[in-house]
Design a protein around this motif. Structure first.
Motif, PDB file in Angstrom:
ATOM      1  N   GLU A 116      -5.437   4.242   5.669  1.00  0.00           N
ATOM      2  CA  GLU A 116      -5.185   3.507   4.423  1.00  0.00           C
ATOM      3  C   GLU A 116      -4.191   2.359   4.605  1.00  0.00           C
ATOM      4  N   LYS A 137      -7.392   6.836  -5.577  1.00  0.00           N
ATOM      5  CA  LYS A 137      -7.936   7.762  -4.577  1.00  0.00           C
ATOM      6  C   LYS A 137      -6.948   8.898  -4.360  1.00  0.00           C
ATOM      7  N   ILE A 183      -0.980   0.268  -9.844  1.00  0.00           N
ATOM      8  CA  ILE A 183      -2.291  -0.335  -9.591  1.00  0.00           C
ATOM      9  C   ILE A 183      -2.477  -1.574 -10.465  1.00  0.00           C
ATOM     10  N   LYS A 191     -10.421  -4.704  -3.871  1.00  0.00           N
ATOM     11  CA  LYS A 191      -9.325  -5.437  -3.239  1.00  0.00           C
ATOM     12  C   LYS A 191      -8.203  -5.666  -4.245  1.00  0.00           C
ATOM     13  N   PRO A 192      -6.990  -5.134  -3.987  1.00  0.00           N
ATOM     14  CA  PRO A 192      -5.893  -5.318  -4.949  1.00  0.00           C
ATOM     15  C   PRO A 192      -5.498  -6.785  -5.062  1.00  0.00           C
ATOM     16  N   ARG A 212       0.870  -1.176   0.000  1.00  0.00           N
ATOM     17  CA  ARG A 212       0.000   0.000   0.000  1.00  0.00           C
ATOM     18  C   ARG A 212       0.908   1.228   0.000  1.00  0.00           C
ATOM     19  N   HIS A 217      -0.732  -3.315  -6.691  1.00  0.00           N
ATOM     20  CA  HIS A 217      -0.515  -2.532  -5.489  1.00  0.00           C
ATOM     21  C   HIS A 217      -1.688  -1.573  -5.260  1.00  0.00           C
ATOM     22  N   LYS A 218      -1.894  -1.208  -4.009  1.00  0.00           N
ATOM     23  CA  LYS A 218      -2.865  -0.161  -3.712  1.00  0.00           C
ATOM     24  C   LYS A 218      -2.125   1.170  -3.655  1.00  0.00           C
ATOM     25  N   ASN A 275      -4.088  -8.266   5.167  1.00  0.00           N
ATOM     26  CA  ASN A 275      -5.031  -7.418   5.908  1.00  0.00           C
ATOM     27  C   ASN A 275      -4.300  -6.644   6.989  1.00  0.00           C
ATOM     28  N   ASP A 279     -10.663  -1.211   1.249  1.00  0.00           N
ATOM     29  CA  ASP A 279     -10.232  -0.936  -0.115  1.00  0.00           C
ATOM     30  C   ASP A 279     -11.431  -0.879  -1.045  1.00  0.00           C
ATOM     31  N   TYR A 304     -11.958  10.442  -6.519  1.00  0.00           N
ATOM     32  CA  TYR A 304     -11.598   9.161  -7.136  1.00  0.00           C
ATOM     33  C   TYR A 304     -11.381   9.365  -8.624  1.00  0.00           C
ATOM     34  N   GLN A 322      -2.855 -11.519  -2.968  1.00  0.00           N
ATOM     35  CA  GLN A 322      -3.706 -10.514  -2.365  1.00  0.00           C
ATOM     36  C   GLN A 322      -2.932  -9.785  -1.282  1.00  0.00           C
TER      37      GLN A 322
END
Length: 503
Positions: free
Chosen positions: A149, A117, A90, A488-489, A63, A94-95, A503, A485, A111, A500
């Motif tokens: 985030e 974001k 992205i 979900k990336p 992230r 990745h977020k 968390n 999110d 957005y 993934q």
């Protein structure tokens, strides 16, 4: 010297990929021999930072918060770099979020496609959209965003960005990994550069890694910030060739069009352009100019056009949205860049991708962007630029005119934002594997600045540490809601399984 170094490294990578490390060291040692001081062996690009024992960059997802004062709706090279890098990160799974200050009524969370974001923070801006320096006032806001985030890496951009400098210091205080990307060149002798260099030296003393967009930029940053060369790598900018396709049918058959697309400010060499246009128009009656962009120097151009009575040969387009830049470029035969300083000029790549022959000032990292047959270099003077521009126009009118689609394919093969994102991910991997600095280790880093500046930096670090403790007590981490999110990336690995974010 830098151009020879870049070409030598590229030649070795192509001809001897397996022996690249040893041959690069031998070649660079030879080039550096006889210099005033020898730098220790350093990685010339991010891909060389990866070792056989390091994990595959695609095996970990992060992230990431990209922090900079400069972003949309403002347009420029840094802004497009942020946008393009974020989109590719992205796509790699990745977020990514972007943190900048408010622009007029554009405040709060927005957005953008990606989904990306963007936090437009309510921070007062000063000259040239730089945020007002506060040292500690923005910490509670940025801390809340980082926690909400679940940010792993803070990636700051541009030396003149106040938010970028502050975010690096905040990241170190919060135990987050940090990366800095430098986009510009600065001097050493004027008051503004001296102050900026000292601030940069202080903030980068705790950064995990630094990225430069050209070899010239790398050398400039090492000297300005006195940073360890081992922490600095080079990842050039890129262009999306699919958005800059040539269209020779849009060119005039009877007249030669010279295109200029840039911000009309002093640093972009508008004063040189004021002297170039009358001389070219007088020497070549079949040449017209198309000028796209806006800025403080636009009035000087307009006054020159009225004085020389060139209204029918110089077309002003004003500010051009990036989505329409390609439509302007395909109308031209030659692209002119008069910048007085450039670390890496993305506009040159965009013009070459559209099939234009480029004429540019030989400053900064510009010589590293394109090979000599695609770009003519001139000294930053009116006479030199006029001579090279006349040469380019003569070439475009003759049998050796540039093949637009050939230029496009060559740019497409040389530059890719996907490659930039992958090499940046390698840097993220290295930074995440490093141990975070403790409070005492950070004090040692600040103390290493030496003299009175080191003492002041340590004092400010102590004040910041007290402020961090106060904010932690006032707004505990447990009371800050974690944002789910938007999407979900995820992505597929080589075996077809989903990867993934944790968390």
């Amino acid at each position: 010297f830098l151009q020879k170094l870049a070409y030598k490294c590229a030649e070795i990578r192509i001809k001897h990929p397996r022996k690249e490390k040893g041959r690069l060291k031998k070649a660079t040692d030879g080039l550096f021999r006889g210099a005033r001081s020898q730098l220790p062996p350093t990685p010339f690009c991010a891909s060389q930072m990866a070792t056989k024992s390091s994990p595959d960059p695609s095996s970990r997802l992060f992230r990431i918060a990209l922090v900079c004062d400069f972003f949309f709706p403002r347009l420029g090279g840094v802004e497009m770099h942020l946008w393009s890098l974020a989109q590719q990160l992205i796509r790699l799974g990745h977020k990514v979020i972007i943190i900048t200050h408010a622009y007029g009524n554009r405040k709060g969370v927005r957005y953008l496609p990606g989904p990306l974001k963007v936090y437009y923070c309510p921070i007062v801006s000063m000259v040239d959209q730089d945020a007002l320096p506060t040292f500690t006032a923005t910490f509670p806001l940025l801390r809340s965003i980082f926690i909400r985030e679940r940010i792993d890496i803070v990636h700051a951009h541009q030396a003149t960005s106040t938010m970028a400098s502050e975010s690096i210091v905040y990241a170190a205080a919060m135990g987050l990994a940090s990366v800095y990307t430098d986009h510009s060149l600065f001097g050493f002798d004027d008051v503004a550069s001296i102050i900026l260099n000292r601030v940069l030296q202080t903030t980068l003393s705790t950064v995990g890694a630094t990225i430069c967009v050209s070899y010239t930029c790398r050398d400039n940053l090492i000297l300005r910030a006195r940073i360890d060369p081992q922490k600095v790598c080079v990842i050039p900018n890129a262009v999306d060739p699919s958005k800059f396709l040539p269209d020779p049918s849009m060119r005039s058959k009877d007249r030669i069009k010279v295109v200029v697309v840039s911000r009309l400010v002093y640093r972009k060499g508008v004063d040189l352009l004021v002297g170039i246009i009358p001389k070219i128009c007088l020497a070549l009656p079949n040449v017209d100019f198309i000028i796209g962009g806006d800025g403080a120097k636009r009035l000087a151009l307009q006054e020159m056009v009225e004085r020389e009575r060139l209204e029918e040969r110089v077309e002003f387009l004003g500010g051009v949205p990036h989505t329409h830049v390609r439509d302007v470029l395909v109308r031209g035969h030659v692209f002119l860049n008069c910048s007085l300083t450039e670390s890496f000029c993305i506009a040159i790549l965009e013009a070459a991708s559209c099939g234009l022959l480029v004429v540019s000032t030989n400053v900064g990292g510009v010589p590293e962007v394109l090979p000599p047959d695609m770009m003519l270099l001139a000294e930053p003077s009116v006479l030199s630029l006029v001579a090279e521009l006349l040469h380019a126009i003569e070439r475009q009118q003759g049998p050796d005119a540039a093949d637009a689609w050939h230029f496009h394919r060559r740019v497409e093969a040389m530059y890719s934002w996907k490659r930039v994102a992958k090499e940046t991910t390698i840097v993220y991997e290295k930074v995440m594997d490093k141990k975070r600095l403790t409070y005492m280790e950070r004090l040692e880093c600040y103390k290493s600045l030496g003299g009175f500046a080191g003492l002041v930096a340590c004092l400010l670090a102590m004040i910041l540490e007290l402020w961090v403790s106060l904010v932690e007590w006032w707004l505990p981490r447990e009371d800050i809601d974690v944002v789910p999110d938007l999407i979900k990336p995820t992505r597929h690995d080589e075996n077809g399984h989903f990867k993934q974010l944790r968390n």
